[in-house]
Structure formats: structure tokens, C-alpha cells
Write a protein that holds these residues in place. Structure first.
Motif, short mmCIF file in Angstrom:
data_model
loop_
_atom_site.label_atom_id
_atom_site.label_comp_id
_atom_site.label_asym_id
_atom_site.label_seq_id
_atom_site.Cartn_x
_atom_site.Cartn_y
_atom_site.Cartn_z
N TYR A 43 43.88 51.30 114.49
CA TYR A 43 43.92 52.52 115.29
C TYR A 43 45.13 52.52 116.21
O TYR A 43 45.65 51.47 116.60
N GLY A 46 44.56 54.10 123.09
CA GLY A 46 44.64 54.85 124.34
C GLY A 46 44.34 53.92 125.51
O GLY A 46 43.71 52.88 125.35
N TYR A 66 41.18 51.69 124.22
CA TYR A 66 40.19 52.20 123.26
C TYR A 66 40.90 52.77 122.03
O TYR A 66 42.07 53.20 122.10
N THR A 68 42.10 55.30 119.20
CA THR A 68 42.36 56.75 119.16
C THR A 68 42.83 57.17 117.77
O THR A 68 43.34 56.36 117.00
N GLN A 69 42.64 58.43 117.49
CA GLN A 69 43.17 59.09 116.30
C GLN A 69 43.65 60.47 116.72
O GLN A 69 42.91 61.20 117.38
N GLN A 72 43.27 61.52 120.33
CA GLN A 72 41.92 61.65 120.87
C GLN A 72 41.14 60.37 120.60
O GLN A 72 41.53 59.56 119.76
N VAL A 73 40.02 60.21 121.32
CA VAL A 73 39.17 59.05 121.05
C VAL A 73 38.75 59.10 119.59
O VAL A 73 38.34 60.13 119.06
#
Length: 304
Positions: A43, A46, A66, A68-69, A72-73
Motif C-alpha cells: 500500500y 498515510g 496507515y 492508503t489507496q 484515502q484509507v
């Protein structure tokens, strides 16, 4: 494959039986550890900063990485790793490791402890004994955050699958979270260049991974080895041959690839139930002349 590596691989296979065939901490006897498909993609990552209990006597700034894609989460629920820094350090100084864990499908929360972080107004190494409780405050905050409907991270934090990890004083902090009566959500620990605290490694047993330089002059190897021997659950020890207190945590330095590979496999195994990751762990940990790796069976595993 050398004798030591063959021993580690065969012992990990036995630990798979222990981990998947017996109850995890806090679960009814006989229930296997739940399994989920571990992400097979890398991924984007973020980052977010917030403060836990800002109006208290011990406000805790936290850095959160965290998956993200598309900015966005990422879709899905991701296990949580609490990462604790050492004396005079900061969360961002460990981003070489923590961002790579996030890219592999974990949410990593790293508090900056009030009296041991770099730039602390009142620095005190003795305050480490209070840090396990700080770690639990961060975890409780994340439990509430996951339920906060308006937050972008809501519904994406798998707060029932948590690991604790840390370097140096953060390794001692990690050990100190594995006390008697801890919540079942804490499933595994990674102690890097650290050791045990009073009451640590209490029943019920939890999988632990130790990482230590054999020439560490700050926290001697013997301290890490003593903590390793105290554990009662599945435990593994990755030694960085001839290395000191943490140069192997820097991307590109000797041993970093083995530390990253083994810790990521360990987290995939213990938090996702990924048995293939457990089988890969000895291979990813081993580099002749740079690392050695060993695994120890539980001293008294629970009944199946």
C-alpha cells in the motif's frame, strides 16, 4: 540450509500447531486463532498526528501510519501495531521500519513519551516504568476512534488484533505490556534491543520476537537473552552479528532487510494468522555472517 536454520524451520512448524490449534489469550479453550487473508499488495502510506489526553498530566502525541489507496484509507480492517521509541528518540526516527509495516497492511501507532522523548522538558529514564500504561491509553484511544463514525479511519482499525513493538527503552515498554490480566486484544510482541520488566511475560503466553545486536553496548545481548528465556509462549530470537544498539534499523544498512522481513512475517503470522508467513520467517531472518535465528517451543503449552 545450515543446522541452526533447519532447527528454526522445523520448530516454527511445531509452533504453527501450537498457535493455530490452541486458544489465543482471552478466548475459549479449543478455539483456533482466527485467520484472515493477509494483504498481497504494497500500500501507499498515510500519516496522521494527534494527541491522546491533551489536557491530562501526561499528554501523548502520537504518529499514526496507515495503508492508503488513491489518497484515502485503504479498504478493509487492518491490525494495529503499537511502536515505542527509545530514550531520547522520536516516532519519526523509526519511520524506516514503521512505514514499511504500514505498507504491508498494518496501522502503526507510535507515541512520543512525555519524559523520555527527544526534547522532553523534564527528561527521566526512570519514567519508562510508566510507559506500558501510556501504551494502553493509546490502544484505548484507537478503540474509540474506530467507533467514531465521522472519522476516516472508523471501521478500518482491527483493534482486536494488536501487537506491541519497540526499540531499547521501547523494547522494555513492550515487555511491560505483557502482564497478568492484560486484554486479549494484545496478541504478540517484538522486543528490539530491549529486555524484560517486572511482571512481564505473564500468563497467558503470547508469541514474542526478540531482535538484538550481539555487540550492543547499551543494552547487552545478555539482557535480551534473559528476557527470551523468561517467555512461556512461542519465542524467536534474531541476532545481528557484530552489530550494536540499532544501526540495523536503518534502511540500506546490513541486517535491515532481515529485520524487516522477519518482523513483517511475524506480524502477518500473529495478527493475520498467515501460516505461510510463519514458514517464511526463518528464511527471511537468515543471512550468513549477518544474522542468526532461533526459535524456542513453549515451556508449557496449553492443552489442545
Amino acid at each position: 540450509m545450515g543446522i541452526r536454520q533447519r532447527f528454526a524451520a522445523s520448530t516454527v512448524a511445531l509452533l504453527l500447531v501450537w498457535l493455530t490449534g490452541c486458544a489465543s489469550p482471552g478466548e475459549p479453550p479449543g478455539r483456533p486463532v482466527p485467520t484472515r487473508a493477509a494483504p498481497q499488495v504494497q500500500y501507499a502510506v498515510g500519516v496522521r498526528d494527534f494527541v491522546v489526553d491533551p489536557d491530562s498530566a501526561r499528554p501523548l502525541p502520537v504518529t499514526l501510519w496507515y495503508p492508503t489507496q488513491d489518497a484515502q484509507v485503504a479498504e478493509g480492517r487492518f491490525p494495529v501495531v503499537l511502536y515505542s521509541h527509545g530514550l531520547g528518540s522520536l516516532p519519526e526516527l523509526h519511520a524506516g521500519l514503521t512505514t514499511r509495516w504500514a505498507a504491508a497492511g498494518f496501522v502503526v501507532a507510535a507515541p512520543a513519551y512525555p519524559h523520555t522523548r527527544r526534547g522532553a522538558a523534564q527528561f527521566s529514564r526512570a519514567d519508562v516504568r510508566h510507559q506500558p500504561a501510556d501504551g494502553w491509553r493509546v490502544i484505548r484511544y484507537l478503540v474509540r476512534l474506530d467507533r467514531r463514525a465521522a472519522d476516516p479511519l472508523a471501521g478500518h482499525l482491527d483493534v482486536q488484533r494488536v501487537a506491541a513493538a519497540g526499540h531499547s527503552a521501547g523494547g522494555f515498554t513492550t515487555s511491560g505490556m505483557f502482564t497478568s490480566g492484560r486484554p486479549a486484544r494484545l496478541r504478540a510482541g517484538i522486543v528490539i534491543a530491549g529486555g524484560g520488566m517486572a511482571g512481564s511475560f505473564a500468563e497467558p503466553p503470547a508469541p514474542m520476537l526478540f531482535v538484538h545486536g550481539t555487540a550492543d553496548s547499551v543494552v547487552p545481548l545478555s539482557v535480551g537473552r534473559a528476557a527470551y528465556r523468561r517467555t512461556t509462549g512461542p519465542a524467536s530470537f534474531l541476532s545481528l552479528v557484530g552489530q550494536g544498539h540499532g544501526e540495523y534499523l536503518t534502511p540500506g544498512r546490513p541486517g535491515f532487510a532481515q529485520v524487516l522481513g522477519s518482523t513483517t512475517d511475524f506480524l502477518r503470522w500473529t495478527l493475520y494468522g498467515d501460516q505461510q508467513a510463519a514458514r517464511r520467517l526463518p528464511t527471511h531472518a537468515h543471512l550468513p555472517g549477518t544474522t542468526t535465528f532461533e526459535t524456542r517451543l513453549p515451556s508449557h503449552p496449553p492443552p489442545p
